[in-house]
Design an enzyme around this catalytic site. Structure first.
Site, PDB file in Angstrom:
ATOM      1  N   LYS A  56      59.611 -45.847  -9.328  1.00 46.34           N
ATOM      2  CA  LYS A  56      58.646 -46.980  -9.577  1.00 46.34           C
ATOM      3  C   LYS A  56      58.246 -47.351  -8.211  1.00 46.34           C
ATOM      4  O   LYS A  56      57.140 -47.803  -8.254  1.00 46.34           O
ATOM      5  CB  LYS A  56      59.551 -48.340 -10.446  1.00 46.34           C
ATOM      6  CG  LYS A  56      60.444 -48.882  -9.641  1.00 46.34           C
ATOM      7  CD  LYS A  56      61.023 -49.848 -10.567  1.00 46.34           C
ATOM      8  CE  LYS A  56      62.385 -50.131 -10.073  1.00 46.34           C
ATOM      9  NZ  LYS A  56      62.563 -50.916  -8.811  1.00 46.34           N
ATOM     10  N   ARG A  92      64.225 -58.864 -12.711  1.00 47.38           N
ATOM     11  CA  ARG A  92      65.236 -57.944 -12.913  1.00 47.38           C
ATOM     12  C   ARG A  92      66.270 -58.271 -13.996  1.00 47.38           C
ATOM     13  O   ARG A  92      67.384 -57.774 -14.476  1.00 47.38           O
ATOM     14  CB  ARG A  92      66.275 -58.134 -11.787  1.00 47.38           C
ATOM     15  CG  ARG A  92      65.838 -57.106 -10.394  1.00 47.38           C
ATOM     16  CD  ARG A  92      66.123 -55.793 -10.831  1.00 47.38           C
ATOM     17  NE  ARG A  92      66.607 -54.956  -9.535  1.00 47.38           N
ATOM     18  CZ  ARG A  92      66.159 -54.525  -8.445  1.00 47.38           C
ATOM     19  NH1 ARG A  92      64.723 -54.636  -8.434  1.00 47.38           N
ATOM     20  NH2 ARG A  92      66.454 -53.819  -7.639  1.00 47.38           N
ATOM     21  N   ARG A 139      67.540 -39.760  -1.403  1.00 46.52           N
ATOM     22  CA  ARG A 139      66.366 -40.613  -0.978  1.00 46.52           C
ATOM     23  C   ARG A 139      66.344 -40.882   0.777  1.00 46.52           C
ATOM     24  O   ARG A 139      67.502 -41.479   1.147  1.00 46.52           O
ATOM     25  CB  ARG A 139      66.424 -41.821  -1.774  1.00 46.52           C
ATOM     26  CG  ARG A 139      65.244 -42.796  -1.349  1.00 46.52           C
ATOM     27  CD  ARG A 139      64.890 -43.848  -2.246  1.00 46.52           C
ATOM     28  NE  ARG A 139      66.083 -44.925  -2.608  1.00 46.52           N
ATOM     29  CZ  ARG A 139      65.895 -45.757  -3.483  1.00 46.52           C
ATOM     30  NH1 ARG A 139      64.765 -46.164  -4.167  1.00 46.52           N
ATOM     31  NH2 ARG A 139      66.878 -46.854  -3.419  1.00 46.52           N
ATOM     32  N   ARG A 193      69.167 -45.289   2.679  1.00 42.92           N
ATOM     33  CA  ARG A 193      69.393 -46.752   2.407  1.00 42.92           C
ATOM     34  C   ARG A 193      70.716 -47.088   2.314  1.00 42.92           C
ATOM     35  O   ARG A 193      71.566 -46.041   1.709  1.00 42.92           O
ATOM     36  CB  ARG A 193      68.688 -47.316   1.008  1.00 42.92           C
ATOM     37  CG  ARG A 193      67.287 -48.029   1.518  1.00 42.92           C
ATOM     38  CD  ARG A 193      66.516 -48.376   0.258  1.00 42.92           C
ATOM     39  NE  ARG A 193      67.434 -48.906  -0.739  1.00 42.92           N
ATOM     40  CZ  ARG A 193      66.690 -49.504  -1.714  1.00 42.92           C
ATOM     41  NH1 ARG A 193      65.533 -49.441  -2.020  1.00 42.92           N
ATOM     42  NH2 ARG A 193      67.377 -50.047  -2.724  1.00 42.92           N
ATOM     43  N   ARG A 209      74.547 -50.922  -9.468  1.00 42.27           N
ATOM     44  CA  ARG A 209      73.160 -51.069  -9.722  1.00 42.27           C
ATOM     45  C   ARG A 209      72.527 -50.577 -10.911  1.00 42.27           C
ATOM     46  O   ARG A 209      71.904 -51.267 -11.854  1.00 42.27           O
ATOM     47  CB  ARG A 209      71.975 -50.393  -8.638  1.00 42.27           C
ATOM     48  CG  ARG A 209      71.957 -51.568  -7.285  1.00 42.27           C
ATOM     49  CD  ARG A 209      71.843 -50.606  -6.071  1.00 42.27           C
ATOM     50  NE  ARG A 209      70.404 -50.111  -5.986  1.00 42.27           N
ATOM     51  CZ  ARG A 209      70.290 -49.127  -5.051  1.00 42.27           C
ATOM     52  NH1 ARG A 209      71.321 -48.399  -4.776  1.00 42.27           N
ATOM     53  NH2 ARG A 209      69.209 -48.731  -5.041  1.00 42.27           N
TER      54      ARG A 209
HETATM   55  P1  AMP Z   1      65.140 -52.206  -4.674  1.00 41.51           P
HETATM   56  O1  AMP Z   1      64.586 -52.104  -3.585  1.00 41.51           O
HETATM   57  O2  AMP Z   1      64.242 -52.698  -5.899  1.00 41.51           O
HETATM   58  O3  AMP Z   1      65.948 -51.162  -4.995  1.00 41.51           O
HETATM   59  O4  AMP Z   1      66.147 -53.361  -4.313  1.00 41.51           O
HETATM   60  C1  AMP Z   1      67.235 -53.373  -3.610  1.00 41.51           C
HETATM   61  C2  AMP Z   1      68.087 -54.518  -3.698  1.00 41.51           C
HETATM   62  O5  AMP Z   1      67.408 -55.842  -3.548  1.00 41.51           O
HETATM   63  C3  AMP Z   1      68.618 -54.825  -5.232  1.00 41.51           C
HETATM   64  O6  AMP Z   1      69.796 -53.964  -5.542  1.00 41.51           O
HETATM   65  C4  AMP Z   1      69.231 -56.321  -5.100  1.00 41.51           C
HETATM   66  O7  AMP Z   1      70.334 -56.616  -4.539  1.00 41.51           O
HETATM   67  C5  AMP Z   1      67.925 -56.915  -4.417  1.00 41.51           C
HETATM   68  N1  AMP Z   1      66.717 -57.346  -5.227  1.00 41.51           N
HETATM   69  C6  AMP Z   1      65.537 -56.559  -5.489  1.00 41.51           C
HETATM   70  N2  AMP Z   1      64.890 -57.497  -6.318  1.00 41.51           N
HETATM   71  C7  AMP Z   1      65.743 -58.240  -6.902  1.00 41.51           C
HETATM   72  C8  AMP Z   1      65.431 -59.196  -7.840  1.00 41.51           C
HETATM   73  N3  AMP Z   1      64.334 -59.224  -8.479  1.00 41.51           N
HETATM   74  N4  AMP Z   1      66.552 -60.059  -8.284  1.00 41.51           N
HETATM   75  C9  AMP Z   1      67.754 -60.075  -7.272  1.00 41.51           C
HETATM   76  N5  AMP Z   1      67.837 -59.143  -6.554  1.00 41.51           N
HETATM   77  C10 AMP Z   1      67.008 -58.245  -6.119  1.00 41.51           C
END
Ligand code: AMP
Length: 203
Positions: free
Chosen positions: A13, A85, A119, A152, A163
């Site tokens: 995404k 989320r 990744r 990451r 997750r």
């Molecule tokens: P992502 O890059 O989208 O995989 O996000 C990495 C991490 O950031 C997630 O595992 C959460 O810890 C935090 N995070 C990202 N978006 C949100 C959200 N909308 N609400 C809460 N935590 C978030």
């Protein structure tokens, strides 16, 4: 046009949001990137939550997002990547912006784990590569800005499983919140095919 991109970790995404935002001249807002770029006192706290695979609090996330949506570049429309989320974030978003389309990119859990273990992310421009499906031209170097690529800290098997668990328990529910705007895309195809399917479905 305001669009949400929803999908499990590794569904592509973020990659697709970057491509589509560029093509449609929309702002690309990744809440993960926003959090990772936090500075000062907040940074330690946020990094600890992210690295454990958990979510940061809704209150903090919504505050950061509201601030980002007040920037001028979002006025022509935006793609939200990683938000909402959970249902409570979706309801909070209802009060901030009108959402026209919700693009769900679907892949299986096994595919998700396999992709995330390969990744690579650019520390400077946030471009995403994958050692198996989308390798950079030069080892550990970003094709776009030539900066160093890194793995990451939350892409460990344990954090990935955590997750995915949160995705199925909390994030999937939000799809029912947008019955008329929802578009489902098969994410287990080459990147270009997924982009094509998304663009066709947005027409
Ligand atoms: P992502 O890059 O989208 O995989 O996000 C990495 C991490 O950031 C997630 O595992 C959460 O810890 C935090 N995070 C990202 N978006 C949100 C959200 N909308 N609400 C809460 N935590 C978030």
């Amino acid at each position: 046009m305001n669009i949400l991109f929803v999908g499990p970790q590794g569904s592509g995404k973020g990659t697709q949001a970057q491509i589509i935002a560029k093509q449609l001249h929309l702002a690309h807002i990744s809440t993960g990137d926003l959090l990772r770029s936090a500075q000062g006192e907040l940074k330690k706290e946020i990094d600890a939550v992210i690295n454990s695979g958990k979510l940061v609090s809704d209150e903090l996330m919504i505050k950061i997002l509201k601030e980002r949506l007040s920037h001028q570049d979002t006025k022509n429309g935006f793609i939200l990547d990683g938000f909402p989320r959970n249902l409570s974030q979706a309801k909070a978003l209802d009060k901030i912006a009108k959402i026209d389309k919700v693009v769900e990119i679907a892949i299986s859990d096994d595919e998700s784990v396999s992709r995330l273990s390969g990744r690579l992310t650019c520390s400077k421009c946030s471009a995403i590569f994958n050692t198996k499906t989308n390798p950079p031209k030069q080892n550990m170097v970003c094709d776009i800005c030539k900066s160093h690529l890194k793995i990451r800290a939350d892409d460990t098997e344990e954090a990935i499983r955590k997750r995915l668990d949160i995705y199925h328990k909390e994030t999937e529910q939000i799809l029912e919140h947008y019955p008329d705007a929802l578009i489902r895309i098969n994410g287990e195809q080459p990147i270009e095919r997924v982009t094509e399917d998304i663009l066709n479905s947005l027409e």
